[in-house]
Design an enzyme around this catalytic site. Structure first.
Site, PDB file in Angstrom:
ATOM      1  N   ASP A 403      -3.368 -12.849 -23.813  1.00 32.61           N
ATOM      2  CA  ASP A 403      -3.189 -12.362 -25.184  1.00 32.61           C
ATOM      3  C   ASP A 403      -1.989 -11.399 -25.206  1.00 32.61           C
ATOM      4  O   ASP A 403      -1.464 -11.022 -24.156  1.00 32.61           O
ATOM      5  CB  ASP A 403      -4.483 -11.630 -25.569  1.00 32.61           C
ATOM      6  CG  ASP A 403      -4.519 -11.192 -27.025  1.00 32.61           C
ATOM      7  OD1 ASP A 403      -3.780 -11.757 -27.847  1.00 32.61           O
ATOM      8  OD2 ASP A 403      -5.312 -10.271 -27.338  1.00 32.61           O
ATOM      9  N   GLU A 406       3.522 -11.561 -26.826  1.00 36.93           N
ATOM     10  CA  GLU A 406       4.747 -11.823 -27.628  1.00 36.93           C
ATOM     11  C   GLU A 406       5.969 -11.113 -27.052  1.00 36.93           C
ATOM     12  O   GLU A 406       7.056 -11.661 -27.211  1.00 36.93           O
ATOM     13  CB  GLU A 406       4.504 -11.396 -29.080  1.00 36.93           C
ATOM     14  CG  GLU A 406       3.520 -12.273 -29.825  1.00 36.93           C
ATOM     15  CD  GLU A 406       2.085 -12.154 -29.302  1.00 36.93           C
ATOM     16  OE1 GLU A 406       1.740 -11.083 -28.781  1.00 36.93           O
ATOM     17  OE2 GLU A 406       1.336 -13.133 -29.404  1.00 36.93           O
ATOM     18  N   ASP A 481      -4.521 -14.310 -34.978  1.00 40.37           N
ATOM     19  CA  ASP A 481      -5.522 -13.597 -35.772  1.00 40.37           C
ATOM     20  C   ASP A 481      -5.568 -14.044 -37.227  1.00 40.37           C
ATOM     21  O   ASP A 481      -5.025 -13.394 -38.123  1.00 40.37           O
ATOM     22  CB  ASP A 481      -5.261 -12.092 -35.675  1.00 40.37           C
ATOM     23  CG  ASP A 481      -5.399 -11.588 -34.245  1.00 40.37           C
ATOM     24  OD1 ASP A 481      -6.039 -12.297 -33.431  1.00 40.37           O
ATOM     25  OD2 ASP A 481      -4.866 -10.508 -33.944  1.00 40.37           O
TER      26      ASP A 481
END
Ligand code: MIG
Length: 793
Positions: A403, A406, A481
């Protein structure tokens, strides 16, 4: 159209001379010192690069599949007064000598695409280098598809997009950019289609007629103008070519295609066990359970909170005995903490990213200040992979969830690293401007190697949030999300299709929505759609209501169970579709507008899609839908829930109830079905069902099976069934050709015949009339031919 040239824009100028550097590569020099390099990968793909100052960068890309070998191509070069031509069997490229502009033609001389301003650049005085730009003409009505996880309508025409992976908690429709970085698009006009893959990892932009009508353009904040131009006869083939360039995954373990249950977070251990037990008690199939960040000790990656999980190894083993695989989260941020082993090892091995002037970069994430491994350094990737020893080899964790890669940073307006952070970029040192978009990919890659190594001989399973083109070689992904709203259900439908046609098929969304709690009806509809998404997982932020299959009341639970059961029954079909993806690069989710690209009505549809060769899904995306309009493309289609048969090329209306999602099967198809299990390989299947849908004429189907967990298939232990169905007015025959040495667990195939237009002759002893009114024919799994005839034959 008129070109409006701005001050500060530079152009290549006119042709000077041409040099051949290799057999398949040509350098075209301009009178102003620009070099245009054309190379030919195949009859369908040409690569175009420009060096503004005669020196090309080292030819290095994370996106390109290093193992792909391209066959030799027959190439003709024509050099005449005005133009240079490069011609392959299917794709011709013309270069104008006055301004070095390119146009692409089919072998039949149809114009596929031509440049408007063409290549140009601006100097970047702040950072050095150039802002490289390409502007092409865009005929009226041109449609654009692709670019990964964009959240708006399927056709991207009229809009501008940015490629810059960003953590967007609760993103909305048309929000841009999002988590994923895939600078690849497919364009369609006048029954022609082409693809452009702009392989440049800097922040980049795509404008599809938003700034100026009649032009499409793409550009990047640095690096080279370096793109692949792909032409073929339909958009599915374009995707296959793109996937040939950027690679395909290995087969996942079959359990990874089962249902997964997740939440932020399940803890302590007792709760995890309770959730698992509930699945079995309620007879809702499930294969995996996830541990989000709270299993860690103070969010330190590769540690366990011993209060919540006193004996992870035992828990994971017990879960495995019950048929659950455990997947755990690992983030990129390593807590700055001298008492923490991973941190100290990182310091010792000098793995963390530094600022330009030398200090380690520190950014805030869950554990507070963190340092971040530079995954773009091969030494760091090895270091990272080795960290998985304990989790995978000792504790028996089955999969890893990456997770925040980015990378996402809390409490800073840019949400990510400062741009001066340095990266190794596999020996091409650079700043974060160049490495940002590939950072998550390199993390997932290192994770994949670790999980694979320590899990051997089992196949690894990794899921990532951020990625760049080519990341499909390593892992699956989810869309981030999302929110529990009906609008997000539509977004999920389009995002998964879009990822699939962007070369990344192993994709899913947080079922029901990550933020907020869905109403029961929404959860049911969401689940029914997700059955057809390659990655199939419920996840929620956990600070609202519960989000397990049984959390929405009795009726919803029943429908959700039915949907999950359907997924498990369909596993051989889904696995086969996955195999087709890795064999040929064929996207698993296939938009109608792609498959039936020559049907102008199909190209107006965006909700219906195909999974694999023969299933058409018409998702219900609106609350209280009583009736759904569905477009059926050419061919005949069976409505699965009523056996009703429709002819294609028309809009039909289907009555809807909450228990079923409209599902159609192509006439002539053979759909393989496994006996229902509560998890993959719960028991040895005692038979394989082949649902055969009658057609007058002939249709081929293909089924792939293997052991499902290890690499034996590489040694020929797989089983392919090539099955063809041919029907006449009074008979149907099914022939099978098998290949491979895998011995399936079952000896018997039960053929279920749908849609026979005649009454079968029941004297055949293998034939049996089912309660459903359908005929079933039992046969050895290695049968060669089965024929069923009409009683009046
Ligand atoms: O912003 O680890 O997208 O799936 O549950 C929160 C906690 C950080 C974001 C992920 C989400 C995950 C959550 N993470």
């Amino acid at each position: 159209s008129k070109e409006d040239i701005k001050a500060g824009e530079f152009f290549p100028g006119a042709f000077d001379k041409i040099l051949s550097t290799k057999e398949d590569t040509w350098d075209i020099l301009s009178d102003s010192g620009v070099t245009l390099r054309i190379s030919v990968l195949s009859d369908h793909i040409m690569r175009v690069r420009y060096a503004c100052t005669a020196v090309f960068e080292d030819d290095f890309s994370y996106a390109i599949d290093p193992y792909r070998k391209w066959p030799d191509v027959e190439l003709h070069m024509v050099d005449d007064d005005q133009e240079l031509w490069f011609k392959t069997k299917h794709l011709h490229c013309k270069i104008s000598k006055t301004d070095l502009k390119l146009s692409f033609y089919t072998a039949q001389d149809e114009l596929i695409n031509e440049e408007e301003k063409g290549f140009h650049w601006e100097e970047d005085h702040l950072h050095g280098g150039q802002i490289v730009q390409m502007t092409k003409k865009s005929p009226k009505g041109e449609r654009f598809y692709g670019l990964g996880d964009k959240s708006g309508d399927f056709d991207l025409a009229g809009k501008r997009f940015t490629i810059w992976g960003t953590d967007e908690f609760g993103f909305h429709k048309d929000q841009d950019p999002l988590y994923k970085n895939i600078p690849f698009y497919i364009a369609v006009h006048d029954r022609l289609c082409y693809g452009v893959f702009f392989d440049n990892s800097f922040k980049s932009y795509f404008d599809f007629g938003s700034e100026r009508t009649g032009v499409s353009s793409f550009w990047a904040d640095g690096g080279e103008m370096n793109y692949y131009f792909i032409y073929d006869q339909n958009p599915i083939k374009i995707v296959e070519h793109y996937t040939a360039i950027t690679g395909v995954p290995e087969l996942p373990p079959l359990w990874a295609l089962g249902y997964h249950q997740c939440k932020w977070s399940y803890y302590p251990e007792a709760q995890v066990r309770e959730i698992a037990a509930r699945f079995r008690a309620l007879r809702i199939p499930c294969d995996a359970i996830y541990l989000d960040i709270d299993y860690m000790d103070g969010f330190r990656c590769f540690t366990w909170d011993e209060k919540k999980f006193p004996n992870p190894k035992k828990m994971i083993q017990d879960l495995e005995t019950e048929g659950f695989k455990t997947v755990v989260m690992i983030d990129p941020g390593i807590k700055v903490d001298t008492e923490y082993e991973v941190y100290m090892s990182g310091i010792q091995h000098d793995v963390f990213c530094r600022r330009t002037d030398g200090p380690l970069y520190a950014g805030k994430v869950w554990p507070g200040d963190c340092h971040f491994p530079d995954f773009t350094d091969p030494k760091v990737r090895s270091w990272w992979a080795a960290l998985y020893r304990e989790l995978i080899a000792d504790y028996g964790v089955h999969g890893v969830w990456n997770d925040m890669n980015e990378p996402a940073i809390l409490d800073v307006p840019t949400k990510t690293f400062p741009l001066d952070v340095r990266h190794n970029y596999d020996g091409h040192p650079c700043s974060h401007r160049k490495a940002h978009n590939i950072y998550g990919m390199q993390m997932a890659r290192a994770t994949y190697h670790g999980v694979k190594h320590f899990g051997h001989p089992k196949r690894p399973f990794v899921i990532t949030r951020s990625l760049y083109a080519g990341t499909q070689r390593y892992c699956s992904a989810w869309t981030g999300d999302n929110i529990a709203t009906w609008e997000h259900l539509s977004i999920a439908n389009l995002q998964c299709q879009r990822m699939s046609i962007s070369g990344f098929s192993f994709i899913g969304t947080d079922i029901g929505g990550f933020i907020d709690t869905p109403e029961p009806e929404l959860y049911v509809r969401y689940m029914q759609l997700a059955v057809f998404h390659p990655f199939f997982r419920t996840h929620s932020s956990g600070d609202h209501g519960d989000q397990e299959p049984w959390s929405f009341g009795k009726e919803a639970t029943k429908h959700v169970r039915f949907a999950i059961e359907l997924r498990y029954r369909l596993l051989p079909y889904i696995y086969t579709t996955f195999y087709q993806y890795i064999r040929r690069g064929t996207p698993m989710l296939r938009p109608l507008s792609f498959v039936y690209f020559d049907d102008p009505n199909a190209s107006l549809r965006q909700n219906e899609f195909l999974l694999g060769d023969h299933l058409l899904i018409a998702p219900i995306l609106k609350k209280e839908t009583k009736k759904l309009e569905v477009y059926l493309p050419k061919g005949d289609w069976y409505y699965l829930w009523s056996e009703e048969r429709f002819s294609g090329k028309q809009l039909i209306h289907i009555k809807c109830s909450l228990d079923r999602l409209p599902l159609f099967v192509k006439a002539g198809a053979v759909i393989p079905i496994y006996p229902l299990m509560q998890y993959v390989a719960e028991k040895a299947a005692d038979c394989l069902y082949l649902h055969v849908f009658y057609t007058e004429g002939k249709e081929n189907s293909y089924i792939y099976e293997d052991q499902g967990e290890n690499y034996d298939y590489e040694q020929g232990l797989f089983l392919e069934r090539h099955i063809s169905v041919s029907g006449t007015k009074s008979s149907i025959s099914i022939t099978q050709y098998r290949r491979g040495r895998y011995q399936p667990p079952y000896d018997v195939i039960k053929i279920i015949l749908h849609g026979l237009p005649f009454k079968a002759n029941p004297t055949q002893k293998a034939l049996r009339l089912l309660d459903s009114g359908l005929w079933e024919y039992s046969v050895d799994q290695d049968f060669e031919e089965v024929t069923v005839e009409s009683i009046d034959h």
